[in-house]
Motif scaffolding. Sequence first.
Motif, PDB file in Angstrom:
ATOM      1  N   UNK A  77       0.755  -1.218   0.035  1.00 37.81           N
ATOM      2  CA  UNK A  77      -0.068  -0.053  -0.108  1.00 37.81           C
ATOM      3  C   UNK A  77       0.958   1.235  -0.130  1.00 37.81           C
ATOM      4  N   UNK A  78       1.950   1.423   0.656  1.00 43.38           N
ATOM      5  CA  UNK A  78       2.485   2.565   1.183  1.00 43.38           C
ATOM      6  C   UNK A  78       3.307   2.651  -0.269  1.00 43.38           C
ATOM      7  N   UNK A  79       3.947   1.686  -0.776  1.00 44.58           N
ATOM      8  CA  UNK A  79       4.703   2.000  -2.196  1.00 44.58           C
ATOM      9  C   UNK A  79       4.029   2.346  -3.308  1.00 44.58           C
ATOM     10  N   UNK A  80       3.002   1.749  -3.525  1.00 45.34           N
ATOM     11  CA  UNK A  80       1.927   1.928  -4.708  1.00 45.34           C
ATOM     12  C   UNK A  80       1.517   3.353  -4.492  1.00 45.34           C
ATOM     13  N   UNK A  81       0.951   3.934  -3.159  1.00 48.17           N
ATOM     14  CA  UNK A  81       0.515   5.051  -3.013  1.00 48.17           C
ATOM     15  C   UNK A  81       1.726   6.053  -3.433  1.00 48.17           C
ATOM     16  N   UNK A  82       2.931   5.748  -2.896  1.00 52.52           N
ATOM     17  CA  UNK A  82       3.973   6.912  -3.252  1.00 52.52           C
ATOM     18  C   UNK A  82       4.264   6.972  -4.678  1.00 52.52           C
ATOM     19  N   UNK A  83       4.100   5.950  -5.588  1.00 55.14           N
ATOM     20  CA  UNK A  83       4.135   5.995  -6.841  1.00 55.14           C
ATOM     21  C   UNK A  83       2.982   6.269  -7.750  1.00 55.14           C
ATOM     22  N   UNK A  84       1.947   6.772  -6.833  1.00 56.94           N
ATOM     23  CA  UNK A  84       0.535   7.241  -7.355  1.00 56.94           C
ATOM     24  C   UNK A  84      -0.154   6.243  -8.406  1.00 56.94           C
ATOM     25  N   UNK A  85       0.002   5.071  -7.941  1.00 60.28           N
ATOM     26  CA  UNK A  85      -0.645   3.995  -8.980  1.00 60.28           C
ATOM     27  C   UNK A  85      -2.112   4.023  -8.441  1.00 60.28           C
ATOM     28  N   UNK A  86      -2.930   4.034  -9.410  1.00 57.86           N
ATOM     29  CA  UNK A  86      -4.410   4.031  -9.321  1.00 57.86           C
ATOM     30  C   UNK A  86      -5.036   2.744  -9.163  1.00 57.86           C
ATOM     31  N   UNK A  87      -4.361   1.665  -9.544  1.00 55.06           N
ATOM     32  CA  UNK A  87      -5.053   0.483  -9.594  1.00 55.06           C
ATOM     33  C   UNK A  87      -5.314  -0.198  -8.144  1.00 55.06           C
ATOM     34  N   UNK A  88      -6.192  -1.223  -8.148  1.00 57.42           N
ATOM     35  CA  UNK A  88      -6.388  -1.489  -6.741  1.00 57.42           C
ATOM     36  C   UNK A  88      -5.406  -2.464  -6.249  1.00 57.42           C
ATOM     37  N   UNK A  89      -4.993  -2.459  -5.154  1.00 57.58           N
ATOM     38  CA  UNK A  89      -3.937  -3.121  -4.480  1.00 57.58           C
ATOM     39  C   UNK A  89      -4.130  -4.691  -4.462  1.00 57.58           C
ATOM     40  N   UNK A  90      -5.524  -5.034  -4.220  1.00 57.77           N
ATOM     41  CA  UNK A  90      -5.934  -6.541  -4.325  1.00 57.77           C
ATOM     42  C   UNK A  90      -5.839  -7.019  -5.687  1.00 57.77           C
TER      43      UNK A  90
END
Length: 781
Positions: A77-90
Amino acid sequence: MYGRMVVILERKEFLELLNERIYFLDGAYGTEFFKLGFKEVIETLNVTNSEMVYALQKAYVDAGVDFLLTNTFSANRLKLSSLKVKYNLKDINYNAVKIAKKARKDKKVYILGDISSTGYLISPLGELTFDEAYEVFKEQGEILLNSGIDGFILETMSDLKELKAAILALRDLSKDVPIIVQMTFDEDGVAVTGTSVEIFSTLMNDLDVDVVGINCTLEPEKLLPVFKQLSNYSRKPISVEPNAGKPKLLRDGSIVYNTSPEKFALYMEDFVEFGANIVGGCCGTSPEHIRLMVEFLKEKKPKKREIVKEEFVSSRTKLKKMKPFLIIGERINAAGKKKFQQKIRERNYNKIVELAILQEKEGAHVLDLNLGIEKLLDKTHFSQVVNTLDKISSLPLSLDIQEFEFMEMALKEYVGRPIINSSTAKRENLDKAIYLLKRYGGILILLTMKDKIPESAKERFDIALEAIRYLEKHDIEKERVIVDPLVLPLGAKKDPAVTIKTIELLSKEGINTSIGLSNLSFGMPNREALNSSFLALCIDKGLTAAILNTSEKCTMNAVFGSLTLKGVDFEKKEIIRNEPMIEMILNKKEDELKREIEKLLEEYTPLQISQDILSKKMEYIGELYSKGEIYLPQLILAAETVTPIFEYLNSLIESNAREKLGTVVLATVEGDVHDIGKRIVGTVLKSSGINVIDLGKDVPAKEILKAVKEYKPDIVGLSAMMTTTIGRIKEVKDLFVDNNVDIPIISGGASMNKEIADNFGVYYAKNASQALKLVKKILKR
């Protein structure tokens, strides 16, 4: 939606496999996708272009791998958020497992859920808490486990505390799933946060993981001596994934690594000779590297290793042998000291820091920590004290904590292998100790008593043996136990001969022993004479540790003399003293430093002190860091100590003179969220009086240009950790040229090197110390 939590590969089966032959992991993902022209966050491919992921994974399966990693390295969650990834974590994690299953098809290939760091430093080095990191890892791990993986691999971890949070999170999800853990180290065998391979290995020996390894950062030739240390100290199967050499920039802008598949395969045989059970590749390795490695090594069987049999205790940065004798400093003890207790209640830990530094200088190997009356405290006192001592890179701790909740809090925050002081031999207390030892690792001090203290040595001995057998039955080895034969006050008419006899009986059974030495002389005159004489008698009967007052020279000499007479090689600690101002900075003696600065202001201008004195001291501290003589916690602490002083001096400097100090804008380039290295550089520059503007991580070139126009800095510093993002440095350089912005750029990061920097037309700094020298050189021009 995402399936049920089912473990396909049982741990017992997994470990049995590793005894049969060498097993093979796959190779790189990011650098392979980069070759195909994909330069975004590779985990998004699981949703947007599953065929690209499938094609690479199928190539690895065809190359002959036994373990296929999911494309989820940064999918927390933290890395994807930092990278501004819009796709669902799951969706990202679930699809990754689905693609890997499709790629292995009907072949006997096991799928490992790949998890790496959050991209944030955990307290006290950063602001992320242990519990926050734990929840992030548990969230990603649960999705992967529910999606049907066969095991986990935690890789490219640089912080032992973050790794511990991840291990606990995954093990709380399942006791049955295999877990491989891998850290990354520099050439000196030390991670960026100050943890050595030996400290990592000895803690992992305790924790509930299955395979321990090293990956990334280094090419095979330079990783080999580091891996040999892992081979010597790890009592578990070991794994390794080197990089395919150094990255090289081609004329067309593409990146290649200089270790060919053939050369890589030959190198990997050396790792097998050193005892590797699982081998694979990291950055720059392709399916061809892996195919040749598999072909070359497929008939190889695991080598038997000569493993160091000694036991150790450790902090994040310091490792201490338990033999021949462990000196445990007793003075961080608030029991019966009202003023000390009150300071702790008020969360003023300066006295604790002072005593920690002093006892290390006096020759302690371990510090006993007793915060006094625990009902006056709450659990945050214990976490704060442990983190405070971690930050000064203190000696290993012996945690003398009575409340179970407080003990667990301290152990959770502790980085390294501590002593748990202590447990009685009652079953209920032993069960609690077993839980703590298995979950957090460490050494146990065992008291030779249940409800009351036995009168005779034989009774104490029998109680100890019974308790040790119970601990061994629950997989706690005898070597992880130090028995306290109990020292009672001589003034209370207690016979010290009982303690000495108990030590003798235990020593004959090869059992480690430790005493609380000062209990003997409590309330008596001539305490030091009594303590040293009694200690000598105990050492003669086989005593292996003591909690004692290190300021008692006679007592410390008794240790040295007694062991020397027994023919034991035991050297006194040589105290290395730094120049006084360096000592003040490294030991956070803020008041003393302020007084010293005020004295200097009587002779020098604020600018002279800032540039020619304080800045030089911090430059020297930066050198100590780059040489590995101090570590990241101490560097951060030093920066915190001098920053208010620099701010004070700057307030005294006229604005036109202040500009001479220089300004540097720092940023981690777009697509990259790894900023530990950049933050270290910022810390060193700031603590040398340089004005630093940190734009953060994943910063687009246009934002960097905008900041340059706004702040008008003298220099820009850019960091790129990943091969896939180093091209962004040239993008920034080109954008500056297009906009007629002429400003020096210093580049750095794991994937950068001087050759690439020269091609980009920028400077290169390998580490923070080099960056500071380069900044000063440029500013002088």
